[in-house]
Design a protein around this motif. Structure first.
Motif, PDB file in Angstrom:
ATOM      1  N   UNK A  18       0.828  -1.206   0.000  1.00 24.00           N
ATOM      2  CA  UNK A  18       0.000   0.000   0.000  1.00 24.00           C
ATOM      3  C   UNK A  18       0.860   1.253   0.000  1.00 24.00           C
ATOM      4  N   UNK A  19       0.325   2.320  -0.608  1.00 26.41           N
ATOM      5  CA  UNK A  19       1.016   3.605  -0.616  1.00 26.41           C
ATOM      6  C   UNK A  19       1.223   4.103   0.806  1.00 26.41           C
ATOM      7  N   UNK A  20       2.280   4.857   0.974  1.00 33.22           N
ATOM      8  CA  UNK A  20       2.576   5.492   2.258  1.00 33.22           C
ATOM      9  C   UNK A  20       1.973   6.885   2.259  1.00 33.22           C
ATOM     10  N   UNK A  52       9.013  -7.209   6.182  1.00 33.14           N
ATOM     11  CA  UNK A  52       7.727  -7.428   6.832  1.00 33.14           C
ATOM     12  C   UNK A  52       6.745  -6.278   6.760  1.00 33.14           C
ATOM     13  N   UNK A  53       7.043  -5.261   5.967  1.00 39.74           N
ATOM     14  CA  UNK A  53       6.151  -4.099   5.841  1.00 39.74           C
ATOM     15  C   UNK A  53       5.528  -4.066   4.454  1.00 39.74           C
ATOM     16  N   UNK A  54       4.215  -4.154   4.382  1.00 40.88           N
ATOM     17  CA  UNK A  54       3.518  -4.160   3.095  1.00 40.88           C
ATOM     18  C   UNK A  54       3.242  -2.736   2.628  1.00 40.88           C
ATOM     19  N   UNK A  55       4.333  -1.966   2.491  1.00 42.75           N
ATOM     20  CA  UNK A  55       4.230  -0.574   2.038  1.00 42.75           C
ATOM     21  C   UNK A  55       5.113  -0.387   0.803  1.00 42.75           C
ATOM     22  N   UNK A  56       4.766   0.642   0.006  1.00 41.58           N
ATOM     23  CA  UNK A  56       5.423   0.841  -1.285  1.00 41.58           C
ATOM     24  C   UNK A  56       6.703   1.672  -1.141  1.00 41.58           C
ATOM     25  N   UNK A  57       7.731   1.011  -0.653  1.00 43.49           N
ATOM     26  CA  UNK A  57       9.048   1.617  -0.508  1.00 43.49           C
ATOM     27  C   UNK A  57      10.094   0.583  -0.882  1.00 43.49           C
ATOM     28  N   UNK A  58      11.099   1.018  -1.641  1.00 40.30           N
ATOM     29  CA  UNK A  58      12.277   0.179  -1.810  1.00 40.30           C
ATOM     30  C   UNK A  58      13.511   1.049  -1.947  1.00 40.30           C
ATOM     31  N   UNK A  59      14.641   0.451  -1.604  1.00 37.00           N
ATOM     32  CA  UNK A  59      15.925   1.139  -1.704  1.00 37.00           C
ATOM     33  C   UNK A  59      16.815   0.346  -2.648  1.00 37.00           C
ATOM     34  N   UNK A  86      12.954   4.832  -3.282  1.00 28.44           N
ATOM     35  CA  UNK A  86      11.724   4.974  -4.069  1.00 28.44           C
ATOM     36  C   UNK A  86      10.524   4.831  -3.139  1.00 28.44           C
ATOM     37  N   UNK A  87       9.701   5.868  -3.073  1.00 33.04           N
ATOM     38  CA  UNK A  87       8.503   5.869  -2.236  1.00 33.04           C
ATOM     39  C   UNK A  87       7.287   6.013  -3.153  1.00 33.04           C
ATOM     40  N   UNK A  88       6.291   5.162  -2.933  1.00 32.06           N
ATOM     41  CA  UNK A  88       5.056   5.170  -3.734  1.00 32.06           C
ATOM     42  C   UNK A  88       5.345   5.208  -5.233  1.00 32.06           C
ATOM     43  N   UNK A  89       6.235   4.332  -5.721  1.00 31.29           N
ATOM     44  CA  UNK A  89       6.586   4.373  -7.135  1.00 31.29           C
ATOM     45  C   UNK A  89       5.514   3.763  -8.032  1.00 31.29           C
ATOM     46  N   UNK A  90       5.501   4.235  -9.272  1.00 31.31           N
ATOM     47  CA  UNK A  90       4.654   3.662 -10.321  1.00 31.31           C
ATOM     48  C   UNK A  90       5.492   3.560 -11.583  1.00 31.31           C
ATOM     49  N   UNK A  91       5.601   2.366 -12.124  1.00 24.30           N
ATOM     50  CA  UNK A  91       6.277   2.223 -13.409  1.00 24.30           C
ATOM     51  C   UNK A  91       5.334   2.722 -14.486  1.00 24.30           C
ATOM     52  N   UNK A  92       5.818   3.690 -15.259  1.00 22.47           N
ATOM     53  CA  UNK A  92       5.022   4.285 -16.335  1.00 22.47           C
ATOM     54  C   UNK A  92       5.145   3.456 -17.602  1.00 22.47           C
TER      55      UNK A  92
END
Length: 191
Positions: A18-20, A52-59, A86-92
């Motif tokens: 989910x989005x942050x 363990x966090x189902x949030x939209x973040x990756x490094x 990358x926070x709340x990313x969307x591949x365009x």
């Protein structure tokens, strides 16, 4: 803080994250902890579901994949200074020819396989400072982003493997879900 890595078989790795909401957590601290966790496990990318966090973040930090000598002809220019959050990313869009590369994953230790991905990725995201970005990445940088982006969509690199390879790794995946794995970093197995 170094988090334990969540292994293959844990349901959080199959959730669409989910989005942050900005301000709901300390993104600087989370990003720092994720980088520390990733480095401790010798990774080049880490997505929040893997801790363990189902949030939209990756490094990502692809720099270790290049030799220290920036002039080395085998170095991938896309990885120079390639350390990002990358926070709340969307591949365009993903474009270019698909090319194969052997991928692995901290959540699936001891398993590697050739995955074909497009050579370019255009992505919209926010960084840890809340700055909105839209960038195009290529080469190994694009691949690392696509791999980590898959994690926040509940997709693992093993999903991209052909049926023969999937059959070959089935027992290894079963062992990982049972905690029968030896790694030199912390993992958290649910019992």
């Amino acid at each position: 803080m170094i988090y334990p890595i969540i292994p293959y078989g844990d349901p959080v790795l199959r959730k669409v994250a989910e989005d942050i909401e900005f301000g709901s957590l300390d993104l600087h601290k989370l990003a720092d902890d994720m980088f520390e966790t990733m480095y401790a496990a010798n990774g080049v990318g880490l997505a929040a579901p893997q801790i363990g966090m189902a949030i939209r973040v990756f490094v990502v930090d692809g720099r270790p994949m290049n030799d220290e000598d920036d002039e080395d002809e085998d170095n991938d220019p896309s990885l120079v200074d390639f350390k990002k959050v990358f926070v709340n990313p969307t591949i365009i869009e993903e474009t270019g020819e698909e090319w194969g590369f052997e991928e692995g994953c901290l959540s699936i230790p001891g398993v590697r396989g050739e995955v074909f991905r497009p050579e370019f990725v255009k992505i919209h995201y926010w960084n840890e400072l809340g700055e909105e970005k839209e960038e195009v990445f290529e080469g190994l940088a694009a691949r690392i982003i696509q791999h980590e982006y898959d994690h926040i969509e509940g997709i693992l690199f093993t999903d991209h493997l052909n049926m023969v390879k999937k059959r070959m790794i089935k027992n290894k995946l079963t062992d990982i879900t049972k905690g029968k794995v030896s790694v030199d970093y912390k993992m958290k197995f649910s019992r």
